[in-house]
Design a protein around this motif. Structure first.
Motif, PDB file in Angstrom:
ATOM      1  N   ASP A  49       9.236   1.753  -6.191  1.00 44.27           N
ATOM      2  CA  ASP A  49      10.616   1.580  -5.911  1.00 44.27           C
ATOM      3  C   ASP A  49      11.082   0.147  -6.281  1.00 44.27           C
ATOM      4  OD1 ASP A  49      10.718   3.915  -4.881  1.00 44.27           O
ATOM      5  OD2 ASP A  49      11.531   3.681  -2.755  1.00 44.27           O
TER       6      ASP A  49
ATOM      7  N   THR B  97       0.910  -1.207  -0.077  1.00 48.22           N
ATOM      8  CA  THR B  97      -0.089   0.000   0.073  1.00 48.22           C
ATOM      9  C   THR B  97       0.963   1.163   0.079  1.00 48.22           C
ATOM     10  OG1 THR B  97      -0.209   0.155   2.445  1.00 48.22           O
ATOM     11  CG2 THR B  97      -1.885  -1.236   1.469  1.00 48.22           C
ATOM     12  N   GLY B  98       1.914   1.335  -0.971  1.00 47.83           N
ATOM     13  CA  GLY B  98       2.704   2.326  -1.071  1.00 47.83           C
ATOM     14  C   GLY B  98       2.122   3.621  -1.838  1.00 47.83           C
TER      15      GLY B  98
ATOM     16  N   LYS C  63       2.747  -0.981   7.840  1.00 51.04           N
ATOM     17  CA  LYS C  63       1.699   0.039   8.174  1.00 51.04           C
ATOM     18  C   LYS C  63       1.156   0.603   6.760  1.00 51.04           C
ATOM     19  CE  LYS C  63       3.594   1.972  12.359  1.00 51.04           C
ATOM     20  NZ  LYS C  63       4.432   3.081  12.656  1.00 51.04           N
TER      21      LYS C  63
ATOM     22  N   TYR D  80      15.876  17.765   1.013  1.00 51.10           N
ATOM     23  CA  TYR D  80      15.274  18.567   1.745  1.00 51.10           C
ATOM     24  C   TYR D  80      16.365  19.055   2.976  1.00 51.10           C
ATOM     25  CZ  TYR D  80      11.155  18.306  -0.890  1.00 51.10           C
ATOM     26  OH  TYR D  80      10.291  18.275  -2.194  1.00 51.10           O
TER      27      TYR D  80
ATOM     28  N   GLY E 229       3.026   2.781   3.343  1.00 43.56           N
ATOM     29  CA  GLY E 229       4.344   2.482   3.043  1.00 43.56           C
ATOM     30  C   GLY E 229       5.567   3.403   3.758  1.00 43.56           C
ATOM     31  N   THR E 230       6.395   3.451   2.989  1.00 42.95           N
ATOM     32  CA  THR E 230       7.547   4.152   3.107  1.00 42.95           C
ATOM     33  C   THR E 230       7.345   5.609   3.559  1.00 42.95           C
ATOM     34  OG1 THR E 230       9.138   2.516   2.144  1.00 42.95           O
ATOM     35  CG2 THR E 230      10.117   4.644   2.975  1.00 42.95           C
TER      36      THR E 230
ATOM     37  N   ARG F 130       1.542  -5.800   4.690  1.00 42.00           N
ATOM     38  CA  ARG F 130       2.120  -6.495   5.993  1.00 42.00           C
ATOM     39  C   ARG F 130       2.511  -5.622   6.962  1.00 42.00           C
ATOM     40  NH1 ARG F 130       8.068  -8.262   3.761  1.00 42.00           N
ATOM     41  NH2 ARG F 130       8.946  -6.330   3.684  1.00 42.00           N
TER      42      ARG F 130
ATOM     43  N   LYS G 252      10.149  15.358   6.717  1.00 43.58           N
ATOM     44  CA  LYS G 252       9.984  16.664   6.284  1.00 43.58           C
ATOM     45  C   LYS G 252       9.345  17.367   7.348  1.00 43.58           C
ATOM     46  CE  LYS G 252      12.008  15.141   3.459  1.00 43.58           C
ATOM     47  NZ  LYS G 252      12.655  14.120   2.749  1.00 43.58           N
TER      48      LYS G 252
ATOM     49  N   GLY H 234       7.951  -1.820  -2.552  1.00 46.19           N
ATOM     50  CA  GLY H 234       8.749  -0.867  -2.207  1.00 46.19           C
ATOM     51  C   GLY H 234      10.261  -1.407  -1.786  1.00 46.19           C
TER      52      GLY H 234
ATOM     53  N   GLY I  90       9.351   7.921   5.717  1.00 48.87           N
ATOM     54  CA  GLY I  90      10.178   8.540   4.687  1.00 48.87           C
ATOM     55  C   GLY I  90       9.902   9.797   4.871  1.00 48.87           C
TER      56      GLY I  90
ATOM     57  N   ILE J 138      -3.044  -6.011  -0.093  1.00 46.69           N
ATOM     58  CA  ILE J 138      -2.476  -6.665   0.882  1.00 46.69           C
ATOM     59  C   ILE J 138      -1.487  -5.651   1.582  1.00 46.69           C
ATOM     60  CG2 ILE J 138      -1.551  -8.733   1.811  1.00 46.69           C
ATOM     61  CD1 ILE J 138      -2.418  -9.616  -1.326  1.00 46.69           C
TER      62      ILE J 138
HETATM   63  C1  LIG Z   1      14.179   8.670   4.933  1.00 46.29           C
HETATM   64  C2  LIG Z   1      13.410   8.953   3.586  1.00 46.29           C
HETATM   65  C3  LIG Z   1      13.042  10.013   3.031  1.00 46.29           C
HETATM   66  C4  LIG Z   1      12.289  10.247   1.779  1.00 46.29           C
HETATM   67  N1  LIG Z   1      12.173  11.258   1.228  1.00 46.29           N
HETATM   68  C5  LIG Z   1      11.574  11.511   0.111  1.00 46.29           C
HETATM   69  C6  LIG Z   1      11.073  12.743  -0.383  1.00 46.29           C
HETATM   70  O1  LIG Z   1      11.381  13.686   0.389  1.00 46.29           O
HETATM   71  N2  LIG Z   1      10.611  12.693  -1.630  1.00 46.29           N
HETATM   72  C7  LIG Z   1      10.218  11.569  -2.137  1.00 46.29           C
HETATM   73  O2  LIG Z   1       9.745  11.894  -3.427  1.00 46.29           O
HETATM   74  N3  LIG Z   1      10.694  10.543  -1.828  1.00 46.29           N
HETATM   75  C8  LIG Z   1      11.261  10.338  -0.740  1.00 46.29           C
HETATM   76  N4  LIG Z   1      11.763   9.326  -0.263  1.00 46.29           N
HETATM   77  C9  LIG Z   1      11.653   7.990  -1.035  1.00 46.29           C
HETATM   78  C10 LIG Z   1      10.096   7.364  -0.699  1.00 46.29           C
HETATM   79  O3  LIG Z   1       9.640   7.247   0.422  1.00 46.29           O
HETATM   80  C11 LIG Z   1       9.880   6.276  -1.659  1.00 46.29           C
HETATM   81  O4  LIG Z   1      10.309   6.339  -2.985  1.00 46.29           O
HETATM   82  C12 LIG Z   1       8.356   5.753  -1.854  1.00 46.29           C
HETATM   83  O5  LIG Z   1       7.847   5.860  -0.609  1.00 46.29           O
HETATM   84  C13 LIG Z   1       8.388   4.423  -2.484  1.00 46.29           C
HETATM   85  O6  LIG Z   1       6.874   4.004  -2.653  1.00 46.29           O
HETATM   86  P1  LIG Z   1       6.549   2.602  -2.926  1.00 46.29           P
HETATM   87  O7  LIG Z   1       5.191   2.976  -3.679  1.00 46.29           O
HETATM   88  O8  LIG Z   1       7.406   1.957  -4.118  1.00 46.29           O
HETATM   89  O9  LIG Z   1       6.625   1.592  -2.165  1.00 46.29           O
HETATM   90  P2  LIG Z   1       6.527   1.875  -0.296  1.00 46.29           P
HETATM   91  O10 LIG Z   1       6.093   3.167   0.090  1.00 46.29           O
HETATM   92  O11 LIG Z   1       7.950   1.568   0.165  1.00 46.29           O
HETATM   93  O12 LIG Z   1       5.601   0.615   0.126  1.00 46.29           O
HETATM   94  C14 LIG Z   1       5.678  -0.742  -0.156  1.00 46.29           C
HETATM   95  C15 LIG Z   1       4.634  -1.350   0.921  1.00 46.29           C
HETATM   96  O13 LIG Z   1       4.628  -2.755   0.556  1.00 46.29           O
HETATM   97  C16 LIG Z   1       4.503  -3.420   1.849  1.00 46.29           C
HETATM   98  N5  LIG Z   1       5.054  -4.755   1.407  1.00 46.29           N
HETATM   99  C17 LIG Z   1       6.292  -5.030   1.030  1.00 46.29           C
HETATM  100  N6  LIG Z   1       6.276  -6.567   0.993  1.00 46.29           N
HETATM  101  C18 LIG Z   1       5.163  -6.872   1.115  1.00 46.29           C
HETATM  102  C19 LIG Z   1       4.691  -8.060   1.083  1.00 46.29           C
HETATM  103  N7  LIG Z   1       5.328  -9.243   0.737  1.00 46.29           N
HETATM  104  N8  LIG Z   1       3.274  -8.433   1.359  1.00 46.29           N
HETATM  105  C20 LIG Z   1       2.479  -7.162   1.593  1.00 46.29           C
HETATM  106  N9  LIG Z   1       2.901  -6.048   1.899  1.00 46.29           N
HETATM  107  C21 LIG Z   1       4.084  -5.802   1.511  1.00 46.29           C
HETATM  108  C22 LIG Z   1       5.368  -2.463   2.605  1.00 46.29           C
HETATM  109  O14 LIG Z   1       5.036  -3.095   4.069  1.00 46.29           O
HETATM  110  C23 LIG Z   1       4.846  -1.127   2.413  1.00 46.29           C
HETATM  111  O15 LIG Z   1       3.927  -0.768   3.286  1.00 46.29           O
HETATM  112  C24 LIG Z   1      12.274   8.947   0.985  1.00 46.29           C
HETATM  113  C25 LIG Z   1      12.614   7.601   1.629  1.00 46.29           C
HETATM  114  C26 LIG Z   1      13.207   7.683   2.906  1.00 46.29           C
HETATM  115  C27 LIG Z   1      13.855   6.352   3.321  1.00 46.29           C
END
Ligand SMILES: Cc1cc2nc3c(=O)[nH]c(=O)nc-3n(C[C@H](O)[C@H](O)[C@H](O)COP(=O)(O)OP(=O)(O)OC[C@H]3O[C@@H](n4cnc5c(N)ncnc54)[C@H](O)[C@@H]3O)c2cc1C
Length: 458
Positions: free
Chosen positions: A307, A11-12, A36, A347, A39-40, A34, A50, A140, A45, A32
């Motif tokens: 990601d 749920t990113g 919060k 940032y 996500g990140t 697993r 911020k 993610g 994140g 689904i």
């Molecule tokens: C400290 C930090 C600061 C950041 N600041 C910025 C910013 O200022 N601007 C910006 O654009 N980006 C920033 N980023 C990057 C950004 O957070 C990520 O690029 C973005 O959240 C990625 O989103 P996503 O949709 O790929 O997956 P995610 O947000 O990582 O979500 C993936 C989800 O999948 C779930 N999951 C994983 N495997 C499974 C499984 N097998 N079964 C069920 N669930 C599962 C995880 O629990 C998670 O909730 C930052 C990252 C960090 C670490």
């Protein structure tokens, strides 16, 4: 076995809006998570960091009160429990919003647990078996923990465990001088910690141009953040203060003694425990799922977004992945990853806004280009605010006159960069900006002026 039109794992930033599109289209979808919801970005994140950067900025301005003509009675003290509580409230609001909106969707089944492929169209979550002809992987990534010597002997923090810190580390050693590391380094320095950044490379944010790296270093060192570069052989050992970090640099002491260590040396995708082998999904050597321009994996009916596909590492790239997939599926609008232009921000304060190519990439491309650079100290909005650090830099193609890339390191840089980015998307010549009347007093009003300074690359 439960049947759905689509299964979404994670749920990113891409999964939840995609679930909403399936729901709106009258399709059944299972999503689904697993850990919060959100996500990140939401939990460990962008949003929490911020929010904390804002607290750190407020403390920094309060300490500079004299420059602005006010006094603070006594020292500016930071209460980390309150900083964390504010961060938790802001982040919690988004986390709750994602969960509630998913649970409110028609035809959408929300499941909590670890999802694993049993085959290309069967996913198992806890004791439930789900089947769908289409699945969307949005899992993610997480902090990379390198096998450096001593890593198992000393407790260390990552961007995730930093979220539970409600005290002020006396001396925070940040291993990794890139985007995540620099943001934490500056904010903790402003909260009151002594901070040392340890970077293996010869300069900070090594993917940026040399002049950007150097200016960022100058900005951080002006706040008395210690920076150790060329730390080729980093190792950790227990020490009475907390941790001894062996840095083995070319200059300075061979060890740094900190009370806490933050590891910020990159990210790895959450693809190792997903049963991708059972589904037949191909990954690269680092575990990123291989996708084509429309984000399809090598297995028909399976897509990877965000990601985990290695095509972006930002919230906006993940959300853009959702838009690409949804437009191709529901609007028959042929969109691809190759349509997007690289853009992001760092940032620290002042922030760095970036779009397009770096100078180094332009030089490598061999095209004839022009460059203009302008110091923030000559921007009236910046000196009115007493925030004059940094510069603006814009590169254009000498033949097409289109903008190739830009870096705005300065107050408002994260916002101002969009003026250039949108003109790049429009494929319009830079002269459009040069002839535009911008609002005074803003940083963006100087963009036409900067563009009068264009000259050939040296
Ligand atoms: C400290 C930090 C600061 C950041 N600041 C910025 C910013 O200022 N601007 C910006 O654009 N980006 C920033 N980023 C990057 C950004 O957070 C990520 O690029 C973005 O959240 C990625 O989103 P996503 O949709 O790929 O997956 P995610 O947000 O990582 O979500 C993936 C989800 O999948 C779930 N999951 C994983 N495997 C499974 C499984 N097998 N079964 C069920 N669930 C599962 C995880 O629990 C998670 O909730 C930052 C990252 C960090 C670490």
């Amino acid at each position: 076995m439960r049947h759905f039109d689509a299964i979404i794992i994670g749920t990113g930033q891409a999964g939840p809006p995609l679930a909403a599109r399936f729901s709106d289209a009258g399709k059944t979808v299972a999503i689904i998570e697993r850990n919060k919801f959100g996500g990140t970005c939401v939990n460990t994140g962008c949003i929490p960091t911020k929010t904390m950067v804002a607290s750190a900025y407020a403390a920094h301005v309060a300490r500079r009160g004299g420059e602005y003509g006010f006094t603070v009675n006594g020292d500016v003290g930071v209460d980390m429990k309150r900083v964390k509580a504010r961060k938790d409230a802001v982040s919690g609001r988004s986390n709750k919003g994602v969960e509630e909106s998913l649970r409110g969707l028609k035809n959408c089944t929300v499941l909590q647990g670890h999802a694993r492929f049993q085959s290309s169209n069967i996913v198992v979550v806890n004791d439930q078996v789900l089947r769908a002809d289409q699945a969307y992987i949005n899992v993610g990534g997480r902090a990379f923990v390198p096998e450096m010597p001593g890593i198992h002997d000393v407790p260390f923090l990552t961007n995730s465990s930093m979220m539970d810190v409600d005290f002020l580390p006396e001396h925070l050693v940040v291993i990794g001088g890139s985007y995540v590391g620099l943001e934490f380094a500056q904010m903790y320095r402003r909260f009151g910690s002594e901070v040392t950044i340890v970077e293996m490379g010869p300069r900070l944010i090594g993917r940026e141009d040399q002049d950007v790296s150097e200016k960022v270093r100058e900005i951080l060192e002006a706040e008395r953040i210690h920076i150790r570069l060329n730390a080729k052989c980093i190792s950790l050992a227990k020490h009475e203060r907390g941790a001894a970090v062996r840095v083995d640099c070319q200059e300075g002491e061979p060890e740094v003694f900190g009370t806490h260590v933050l590891l910020a040396v990159g990210r790895v995708p959450n693809t190792n425990d997903l049963g991708l082998d059972k589904a037949g999904v191909a990954t690269d050597q680092r575990g990123y799922i291989k996708v084509d321009d429309q984000l399809r994996t090598n297995v028909p009916g399976l897509w990877a977004l965000g990601d985990c596909n290695g095509r972006g590492a930002f919230t906006h790239t993940s959300y853009n992945d959702y838009e690409i997939v949804a437009d191709n599926l529901f609007n028959a609008d042929h969109r691809g990853v190759s349509d997007r232009i690289q853009a992001y921000a760092l940032y620290i304060d002042p922030p760095l806004g970036r779009c397009g190519m770096t100078d180094a990439e332009i030089r490598k491309s061999g095209r004839r280009a022009l460059i203009a650079k302008y110091p923030m100290s000559r921007v009236s909005r910046a000196y009115e605010k007493s925030e004059t650090q940094g510069f603006m830099k814009i590169c254009v193609d000498a033949e097409t006159r289109q903008i190739l890339g830009a870096a705005i390191l300065g107050t408002g840089g994260d916002e101002v960069i969009h003026v250039l980015l949108d003109v790049m998307y429009a494929k319009a010549p830079y002269t459009v900006i040069q002839r535009a009347m911008h609002i005074h007093p803003t940083v963006a009003e100087y963009l036409p002026t900067v563009l009068t300074k264009l000259e050939p690359f040296a």
